[in-house]
Scaffold this active site. Structure first.
Site, PDB file in Angstrom:
ATOM      1  N   ASP A   1       0.895  -1.080   0.112  1.00  0.00           N
ATOM      2  CA  ASP A   1       0.283   0.072  -0.147  1.00  0.00           C
ATOM      3  C   ASP A   1       0.854   1.313   0.063  1.00  0.00           C
ATOM      4  O   ASP A   1       2.181   1.053  -0.140  1.00  0.00           O
ATOM      5  CB  ASP A   1      -1.162  -0.328   1.367  1.00  0.00           C
ATOM      6  CG  ASP A   1      -2.148   0.853   0.689  1.00  0.00           C
ATOM      7  OD1 ASP A   1      -2.547   1.548  -0.040  1.00  0.00           O
ATOM      8  OD2 ASP A   1      -2.962   0.281   1.273  1.00  0.00           O
TER       9      ASP A   1
ATOM     10  N   GLU B   1      -0.062  -0.237  -5.268  1.00  0.00           N
ATOM     11  CA  GLU B   1      -1.384   0.400  -5.394  1.00  0.00           C
ATOM     12  C   GLU B   1      -0.875   2.393  -6.146  1.00  0.00           C
ATOM     13  O   GLU B   1      -0.532   3.103  -5.529  1.00  0.00           O
ATOM     14  CB  GLU B   1      -1.955   0.877  -4.257  1.00  0.00           C
ATOM     15  CG  GLU B   1      -2.856  -0.337  -3.809  1.00  0.00           C
ATOM     16  CD  GLU B   1      -4.005   0.088  -2.623  1.00  0.00           C
ATOM     17  OE1 GLU B   1      -4.447   1.518  -2.762  1.00  0.00           O
ATOM     18  OE2 GLU B   1      -4.241  -0.389  -1.793  1.00  0.00           O
ATOM     19  N   TRP B   2       1.068   1.707  -6.367  1.00  0.00           N
ATOM     20  CA  TRP B   2       1.798   3.125  -7.110  1.00  0.00           C
ATOM     21  C   TRP B   2       0.807   4.255  -7.658  1.00  0.00           C
ATOM     22  O   TRP B   2       0.869   5.471  -7.178  1.00  0.00           O
ATOM     23  CB  TRP B   2       2.504   2.283  -7.990  1.00  0.00           C
ATOM     24  CG  TRP B   2       4.288   3.310  -7.663  1.00  0.00           C
ATOM     25  CD1 TRP B   2       3.385   4.631  -7.854  1.00  0.00           C
ATOM     26  CD2 TRP B   2       5.117   2.947  -8.549  1.00  0.00           C
ATOM     27  NE1 TRP B   2       5.083   4.549  -8.573  1.00  0.00           N
ATOM     28  CE2 TRP B   2       5.913   3.880  -8.815  1.00  0.00           C
ATOM     29  CE3 TRP B   2       5.622   1.656  -8.947  1.00  0.00           C
ATOM     30  CZ2 TRP B   2       6.996   4.066  -9.804  1.00  0.00           C
ATOM     31  CZ3 TRP B   2       6.696   1.253  -9.749  1.00  0.00           C
ATOM     32  CH2 TRP B   2       7.401   2.630 -10.098  1.00  0.00           C
ATOM     33  N   PRO B   3       0.245   3.988  -8.891  1.00  0.00           N
ATOM     34  CA  PRO B   3      -0.535   4.547  -9.674  1.00  0.00           C
ATOM     35  C   PRO B   3      -1.256   5.508  -8.995  1.00  0.00           C
ATOM     36  O   PRO B   3      -1.391   7.012  -8.731  1.00  0.00           O
ATOM     37  CB  PRO B   3      -1.106   4.369 -10.395  1.00  0.00           C
ATOM     38  CG  PRO B   3      -0.801   3.031 -10.582  1.00  0.00           C
ATOM     39  CD  PRO B   3       0.151   2.145  -9.207  1.00  0.00           C
ATOM     40  N   LEU B   4      -2.602   4.943  -7.461  1.00  0.00           N
ATOM     41  CA  LEU B   4      -3.773   5.504  -7.801  1.00  0.00           C
ATOM     42  C   LEU B   4      -3.012   7.420  -6.524  1.00  0.00           C
ATOM     43  O   LEU B   4      -3.706   7.812  -6.052  1.00  0.00           O
ATOM     44  CB  LEU B   4      -4.289   4.132  -5.902  1.00  0.00           C
ATOM     45  CG  LEU B   4      -5.122   5.192  -4.975  1.00  0.00           C
ATOM     46  CD1 LEU B   4      -5.928   5.564  -5.506  1.00  0.00           C
ATOM     47  CD2 LEU B   4      -5.090   3.657  -4.457  1.00  0.00           C
ATOM     48  N   TYR B   5      -1.557   6.280  -5.777  1.00  0.00           N
ATOM     49  CA  TYR B   5      -1.303   7.396  -4.536  1.00  0.00           C
ATOM     50  C   TYR B   5      -0.171   8.558  -5.499  1.00  0.00           C
ATOM     51  O   TYR B   5      -0.304   9.940  -5.529  1.00  0.00           O
ATOM     52  CB  TYR B   5      -0.041   7.020  -3.928  1.00  0.00           C
ATOM     53  CG  TYR B   5      -1.072   6.743  -2.853  1.00  0.00           C
ATOM     54  CD1 TYR B   5      -1.791   7.187  -1.503  1.00  0.00           C
ATOM     55  CD2 TYR B   5      -1.934   4.679  -2.908  1.00  0.00           C
ATOM     56  CE1 TYR B   5      -2.075   6.030  -0.903  1.00  0.00           C
ATOM     57  CE2 TYR B   5      -1.912   4.209  -2.047  1.00  0.00           C
ATOM     58  CZ  TYR B   5      -2.573   5.047  -0.638  1.00  0.00           C
ATOM     59  OH  TYR B   5      -3.829   4.232  -0.047  1.00  0.00           O
TER      60      TYR B   5
ATOM     61  N   ASP C   1     -10.689   3.006  -3.332  1.00  0.00           N
ATOM     62  CA  ASP C   1     -11.361   1.223  -2.572  1.00  0.00           C
ATOM     63  C   ASP C   1     -12.614   1.263  -3.233  1.00  0.00           C
ATOM     64  O   ASP C   1     -13.602   1.907  -3.257  1.00  0.00           O
ATOM     65  CB  ASP C   1     -10.779   1.575  -1.635  1.00  0.00           C
ATOM     66  CG  ASP C   1      -9.641   1.478  -0.479  1.00  0.00           C
ATOM     67  OD1 ASP C   1      -8.689   1.566  -1.490  1.00  0.00           O
ATOM     68  OD2 ASP C   1      -9.356   1.748   0.739  1.00  0.00           O
TER      69      ASP C   1
HETATM   70  C1  GLA Z   1      -6.171   1.596   1.589  1.00  0.00           C
HETATM   71  C2  GLA Z   1      -6.574   0.259   0.401  1.00  0.00           C
HETATM   72  C3  GLA Z   1      -7.152  -0.349   1.069  1.00  0.00           C
HETATM   73  C4  GLA Z   1      -6.754  -1.524   1.529  1.00  0.00           C
HETATM   74  C5  GLA Z   1      -6.616  -0.336   2.985  1.00  0.00           C
HETATM   75  C6  GLA Z   1      -5.770  -1.738   4.292  1.00  0.00           C
HETATM   76  O1  GLA Z   1      -7.050   2.341   1.417  1.00  0.00           O
HETATM   77  O2  GLA Z   1      -6.234   0.923  -0.358  1.00  0.00           O
HETATM   78  O3  GLA Z   1      -7.231  -1.813  -0.166  1.00  0.00           O
HETATM   79  O4  GLA Z   1      -5.467  -2.005   1.896  1.00  0.00           O
HETATM   80  O5  GLA Z   1      -5.888   0.647   2.292  1.00  0.00           O
HETATM   81  O6  GLA Z   1      -5.553   0.449   5.265  1.00  0.00           O
END
Ligand code: GLA
Length: 426
Positions: free
Chosen positions: A175, A208-212, A236
Site C-alpha cells: 500500500d 497501489e503506486w498509481p493510485l497515490y 477503494d
Molecule cells: C487502503 C487500500 C485498501 C486497504 C486499506 C487497508 O485504503 O487501498 O485496499 O488495503 O488501505 O488499510
C-alpha cells in the site's frame, strides 16, 4: 452484368471496411507491449480472496471472534477455498490485508503478526495454506505506517522482503499510505520489487503506486509495469453500486492510457469483487463479474465464503466467465460505445474470439432492448464473415449463427449486463 458489378462493388466496399478496421485495430492494440516485471508470475490475472472489503480492520476478537482479522478466519477460508470448488476454478491466493501486524517490530526490526490474533504466526498459517494447495498473500506499506496505522516498511524494505520470503508468503499487497514524497513513493515501490526478486522466492507484487500518484501527476505506466504485477489506479471498492459505477467510469475515462499497458505479467487492478455481500443486487453482481472479466482484472473476492448464497457462488465460479478473465492472449477490454444509457464493452480473446458486454445503466424502468449490428463488434473482425454467439450472463444460452450483416438484439435489466462470447464460425 448489372448484378456482377453490384457484387463487385459491395466486395470492394467490404474489403475497404475490413482494411479500415484492421488499421484501427493495429492503432488501438497493436502497440508493442511494455516490458513486464520479470518474475514469471501473473501471466493471467491473479485470482483469490482478500479480506479487506468484507472484514476491514476488525481487531475485536473478544466480541466478534468470527469476523475479526485473525488466524482463525484465514484457516477457515483456506479450508473452504479448497473444499468448496473455489480452488478448482482458479481462486488460488488467500490474501491478508491490513491489520495483521503487532503494533511494534521485534527486537531485530522484523514485522511480527499480532500474537493474540495470530498465535501460530504467519509461517504456520502459510504452511497450512500451502497444504491445501493454495498460496498466501500478505500486506505491507511503502511509507512510515500502513493505512490503518500499523508499522510501515519505509527503511525496512530488504528486511521485510526477506521476512515474507522466509515465512513462505506468495503475494505482497504493498500500500502507499504515509509516504512523504512522490520520490519516496516511486523509490519505495521499486526498491521493494527488487528486494522481493532478490529473495529468490516467487512473490506476486501487487502495487497501489498509481493510485497515490494520480493526485500529483500522471503515472508512468510503462515504468510501473516493469516493477509490479498489478496496480490499483483508483479509490477503494465499497459494497455498493455507486462504487462499482465510479470504478467503471474512471476506467472508461482513462482507457486510452491504461488499456494498452495491461498484459501477461502486469494488470490494472480495479479492486476486489464484492459479489456475495450486501450492497449489490443480482444484476449489479452480474455487471461486476462480467466487467471484471472484460477488464482482465485480478479476481480477488472479498466476501464471507462461509456464508455465501448459491447464486453468488455460482456467479463467482462461472467457468465461462472466468475463462474470459483468464484468456491467455491477455488483452484488456475497453468500452466501445455509450449511447442511450447503454454501454458496449468488448475484449479480444485468443483464437480470434471476442467477449462483448452490454450494460444497461438506466436505473429506472424495466429490461430494455438494445440492438447492435455485428459488423461493429470486434473492430469489424469478430463476425467476419460470420460467427457463433453464446450468451454467458445472466444465463448461458446459445444464440446461434450470425452473418456479418446481421443485427444482434438483447434485453438488459436495469444496472445489469448481458455478456456474450463470439467465436469464429468458419
Ligand atoms: C487502503 C487500500 C485498501 C486497504 C486499506 C487497508 O485504503 O487501498 O485496499 O488495503 O488501505 O488499510
Amino acid at each position: 452484368m448489372m448484378t456482377a458489378t453490384v457484387k463487385l462493388v459491395s466486395r470492394v466496399r467490404r474489403l475497404g471496411c475490413v482494411l479500415a478496421f484492421c488499421f484501427l485495430a493495429l492503432f488501438l492494440w497493436g502497440l508493442p507491449g511494455a516490458r513486464a516485471l520479470d518474475n514469471g508470475l501473473a501471466m493471467t490475472p491473479t485470482m483469490g480472496w482478500l479480506h479487506w472489503e468484507r472484514f476491514m480492520c476488525n481487531v475485536n476478537c473478544q466480541e466478534e471472534p468470527d469476523s475479526c482479522v485473525s488466524e482463525k478466519l484465514f484457516l477457515q477460508i483456506a479450508e473452504i477455498m479448497a473444499s468448496d470448488g473455489w480452488k478448482d476454478v482458479g481462486y488460488e491466493y488467500l490474501c491478508i490485508d491490513d491489520c495483521w501486524m503487532a503494533p511494534e517490530r521485534d527486537s531485530e526490526g522484523r514485522l511480527q503478526a499480532d500474537p493474540k490474533r495470530f498465535p501460530g504466526g504467519i509461517r504456520r498459517l502459510a504452511n497450512y495454506v500451502h497444504s491445501k494447495g493454495l498460496k498466501l498473500g500478505i500486506y505491507a506499506d511503502v511509507g512510515n505506517k500502513t493505512c490503518a496505522g500499523f508499522p510501515g516498511s519505509f527503511g525496512y524494505y530488504d528486511i521485510d522482503a526477506k521476512t515474507f520470503a522466509d515465512w513462505g508468503v506468495d503475494l505482497l499487497k504493498f500500500d502507499g499510505c504515509y509516504c512523504d514524497s512522490i520520490k519516496h513513493l516511486a523509490d519505495g515501490y521499486k526498491h521493494m520489487s527488487l528486494a522481493l526478486n532478490r529473495t529468490g522466492r516467487s512473490i506476486v507484487y501487487s502495487c497501489e503506486w498509481p493510485l497515490y500518484m494520480w493526485p500529483i501527476f500522471k503515472p508512468n505506466y510503462t515504468e510501473i509495469r516493469e516493477y509490479c504485477n498489478h496496480w490499483r489506479n483508483f479509490a477503494d471498492v465499497y459494497d455498493s453500486w455507486q462504487s462499482i459505477r465510479s470504478i467503471l467510469d474512471w476506467t472508461t475515462s482513462n482507457q486510452e492510457r491504461i488499456v494498452p499497458v495491461a498484459g501477461p505479467g502486469g494488470w490494472n487492478d480495479p479492486d476486489m469483487l464484492v459479489i456475495g455481500n450486501f450492497g449489490l443486487s443480482r444484476d449489479q453482481q452480474i455487471t461486476q463479474m462480467a466487467l471484471w472479466a472484460i477488464m482482465a482484472a485480478p479476481l480477488l473476492m472479498s466476501n464471507d465464503l462461509r456464508h455465501i448464497c448459491p447464486e453468488a457462488k455460482a456467479l463467482l465460479q462461472d467457468k465461462d466467465v472466468i475463462a474470459i478473465n483468464q484468456d491467455p492472449l491477455g488483452k484488456q477490454g475497453y468500452r466501445l460505445r455509450k449511447e442511450d444509457n447503454f454501454e458496449v464493452w468488448e475484449r479480444p480473446l485468443s483464437n480470434l474470439a471476442w467477449a462483448v458486454a452490454m450494460v444497461n445503466l438506466q436505473e429506472i424502468g424495466g429490461p430494455r432492448s438494445y440492438t447492435i449490428s455485428v459488423t461493429s463488434l470486434g473492430q469489424g473482425l469478430a463476425c467476419n464473415p460470420d460467427c457463433v454467439i453464446t450468451q454467458l450472463l445472466p444465463v448461458k444460452r446459445k444464440l446461434g449463427f450470425y452473418e456479418w450483416t446481421s443485427s444482434l438484439k438483447t434485453q438488459v435489466n436495469p444496472t445489469g449486463t448481458v455478456l456474450l462470447r463470439l467465436e469464429r464460425a468458419s
